[in-house]
Enzyme design. Structure first.
Site: not given
Ligand code: FAD
Length: 463
Positions: A207, A447
Site C-alpha cells: 500500500e 442478550h
C-alpha cells in the site's frame, strides 16, 4: 457479433443493469413509466452481482468457515486440514450468482421492464446506438445513466498478462497462486487477499499510503490488522510498485518506498488500486452530458445531468462507490421522474469491509469529526467485555459511538468484529432518526448478542 436492425422507442431508457439501474427501472415501471434497460452483460445485476459484492462475499464466507474450523481446535474440536475442490468452489459461487440473476430476470418481467442486451452509446440527446444485440437503436424521452465503474489500471506499470489480475479475473478463481501480491490496501484488495490466504496462498499486500484502509479510523482497523499480520506473509505500507515484468513462471515486481517486500517474484499479482467511472466511450459529448475532471458525470441534487432529460446515478457519479448507494439513488430518481419532489439527502451511508473481522461505520468517523472541529464525545467498548464475543471466541472487536457533546446526539458509529456488517444498520437507523445516547441506552438489545455493546456504549454517555 450480431448487428441489430430494429429501432425501438421508449419513455425511459436506463443504461446499465446494475443495482442503480435495475432499482431505478423497477420503481419507474411501478410508477407506470414505460421503461427499457440496456445492459452489455447477458443478465441484470451489474458488477455487484456478477463481479463484485456477491461473488467476493461468497468466497469470503468460505474463508471464514475455514478460519472458524481452525479456531475450533482451541475449543476441543479438530476438523483437520481443509481440502479444496476448486471446481466445486467455483460451481457454488456460480450457483449463487445465477440464482440471484435468475430472480432479477423474473422481477424485470413482473414489472414489465423491457431488457435489451448490447452496449449503448449516445448518438445525440435523444438516441442511443446499440452494439452487439438485436436492437440497433433506441429513441428515448428520458434516460438514466447507470453504467457503473471499472478497475483502475496502473498506467505504464501494469502489464498485460494472465498472471496480472483485476478483481474481476481474481473472482474467476482460475487457480490458487502459491505467492500472490496484492497492490492496494483498500477494501477490495484486503477482502480478496483474505479469500486467497484462506485458500492457502501466501499473500503480500503493498500500500502506497501509511495505513491500510485509508480514511477509516485506525482503532477500527487495528483488530483486522492484527489478524492480517498472522494471515498474510507481509504488509508493506508506504511502498509503491514502479514496474512489472513477466519472467519464467512469475511476475517480477519493482518497488519503491519504505518497506519493499522481501520477495520480488510472485505467481500472480492482483491490482486493486481503485475504480474509475464508466463514462468514457459512452458518447456523452454527443448528448451534451458533462463529466468532471475525474470522469464522474456531473449531476445536481436530483441527479439531473447538464442535459435536463438525462439523469445519472451510482458509481458513475462518484463516491462512495457502493451498491446500496446506487440502489437508493435509483429509487429516488425514479420517484423524481414520476413527478415527486425528492432529493437524495441521507444522513449516513454505511460502509462495510467484509473481511474477517469485519469493519463497519456510518456517519462521521472520529477523524472527520475532528477535522470538522466538531465538539464530540467518543466512547468505546472492547469486545473482551461482551459475553457473546467471549462465548464465540471472537473478542477481536470494538464498538465505538461518537456523540455531539452539547446534545448527546449520535453523529457517528464505528464497529470492528465478526459480522459487524449485520449490526451497522442499527446505527444508521439511529443516525437517520436523530437519536441521542438516551434513545440507544433505552433500546432493549437482546442478550447475549454483539448488538448489546451498542446499548452499553450509549450507557456510558447517557449515564
Ligand atoms: P454497476 O454495478 O457497475 O453496473 C453497471 C452496469 O452497466 C454493468 O452491468 C455494465 O455492464 C453496464 N454497462 C456499462 N456501460 C454500458 C453501456 N455502454 N451499455 C450498456 N451497459 C453498460 N459494494 C457494496 O456496497 N458492497 C460490497 O460488498 C461491494 N463489494 C465489491 C467487491 C468488488 C470486488 C467490487 C469490484 C465492487 C464491490 N462493490 C461493493 C461496489 C459495487 O459493486 C458497486 O458500487 C455497484 O455495483 C455500483 O452499482 P451501479 O449500478 O452504479 O453500477
Amino acid at each position: 457479433m450480431v448487428v441489430g436492425e430494429f429501432t425501438q422507442e421508449t419513455d425511459l431508457l436506463v443504461l446499465g443493469g446494475g443495482p442503480g439501474g435495475y432499482h431505478a427501472a423497477f420503481r419507474a415501471a411501478d410508477h407506470g413509466i414505460q421503461t427499457t434497460i440496456v445492459e452489455m452483460m447477458p443478465s441484470l445485476g451489474g458488477v455487484c452481482l456478477h463481479r463484485g459484492c456477491i461473488p467476493s462475499k461468497t468466497y469470503l464466507s468460505m474463508a471464514e468457515t475455514i478460519h472458524t474450523a481452525e479456531r475450533s481446535k482451541a475449543m476441543g474440536i479438530d476438523f483437520g486440514s481443509p481440502k479444496f475442490d476448486l471446481d466445486a468452489i467455483r460451481g457454488w459461487k456460480n450457483e449463487v450468482v445465477n440464482k440471484l440473476a435468475g430472480g432479477l430476470d423474473i422481477v424485470a418481467k413482473k414489472h414489465k421492464v423491457d431488457c435489451v442486451t448490447g452496449k449503448a452509446t449516445f448518438e445525440d440527446g435523444k438516441t442511443v446506438g446499440i452494439e452487439g444485440g438485436e436492437v440497433a437503436r433506441i429513441k428515448f424521452r428520458r434516460a438514466i445513466i447507470a453504467t457503473g465503474s471499472r478497475s483502475i489500471e496502473l498506467k505504464g506499470i501494469q502489464i498485460d498478462s494472465p498472471r496480472v489480475l483485476t478483481s474481476r479475473t481474481a473472482l474467476e478463481l482460475e487457480d490458487i497462486p502459491k505467492k500472490l501480491l496484492v497492490l492496494g490496501g483498500g477494501y477490495i484488495g484486503l477482502e480478496l487477499g483474505q479469500v486467497f490466504a484462506g485458500f492457502g496462498s501466501s499473500v503480500t499486500v503493498v500500500e502506497m499510503l501509511s495505513d491500510l484502509l485509508p480514511g477509516v479510523d485506525s482503532d477500527l482497523v487495528r483488530p483486522l490488522k492484527k489478524r492480517l499480520k498472522e494471515q498474510f506473509a507481509e504488509i508493506c505500507l508506504d511502498t509503491k510498485v514502479t514496474g512489472m515484468k513477466e519472467v519464467k513462471d512469475a511476475i517480477e515486481v519493482a518497488f519503491e518506498g519504505k518497506n519493499p517486500p522481501k520477495s520480488k517474484k510472485f505467481d500472480k499479482v492482483l491490482v486493486a488500486v481503485g475504480r474509475y467511472p464508466n463514462s468514457r466511450d459512452l458518447g456523452l459529448d454527443k448528448a451534451g452530458v458533462e463529466v468532471d475532471e475525474r470522469g464522474f458525470i456531473k449531476v445536481d441534487k436530483q441527479f439531473k445531468t447538464t442535459v435536463p432529460r438525462i439523469f445519472a446515478i451510482g458509481d458513475v457519479i462518484g463516491n462512495p462507490m457502493l451498491a446500496h448507494k446506487a440502489q437508493h439513488e435509483g429509487n429516488v430518481v425514479a420517484d423524481i421522474l414520476a413527478g415527486k419532489n425528492e432529493v437524495f439527502e441521507p444522513r449516513a451511508i454505511p460502509a462495510v469491509v467484509f473481511t474477517d473481522p469485519e469493519i463497519a461505520w456510518a456517519g462521521y468517523t472520529e477523524s472527520e469529526a475532528k477535522a470538522a472541529k466538531m465538539d464530540i464525545v467518543v466512547k468505546k467498548m472492547p469486545w473482551s467485555a461482551s459475553g457473546r464475543a467471549v462465548a464465540l471466541g471472537r473478542t477481536d472487536g470494538v464498538t465505538k459511538l461518537i456523540f455531539e457533546k452539547s446534545s448527546n446526539r449520535l453523529v457517528g458509529i464505528g464497529l470492528a468484529g465478526v459480522h459487524v456488517g449485520e449490526m451497522i444498520a442499527e446505527g444508521v437507523h439511529a443516525l437517520e432518526m436523530g437519536s441521542v445516547a438516551y434513545d440507544l441506552q433505552k433500546t432493549i438489545h437482546p442478550h447475549p448478542t454483539l448488538s448489546e455493546t451498542i446499548g452499553d456504549v450509549a450507557n456510558l454517555v447517557a449515564g
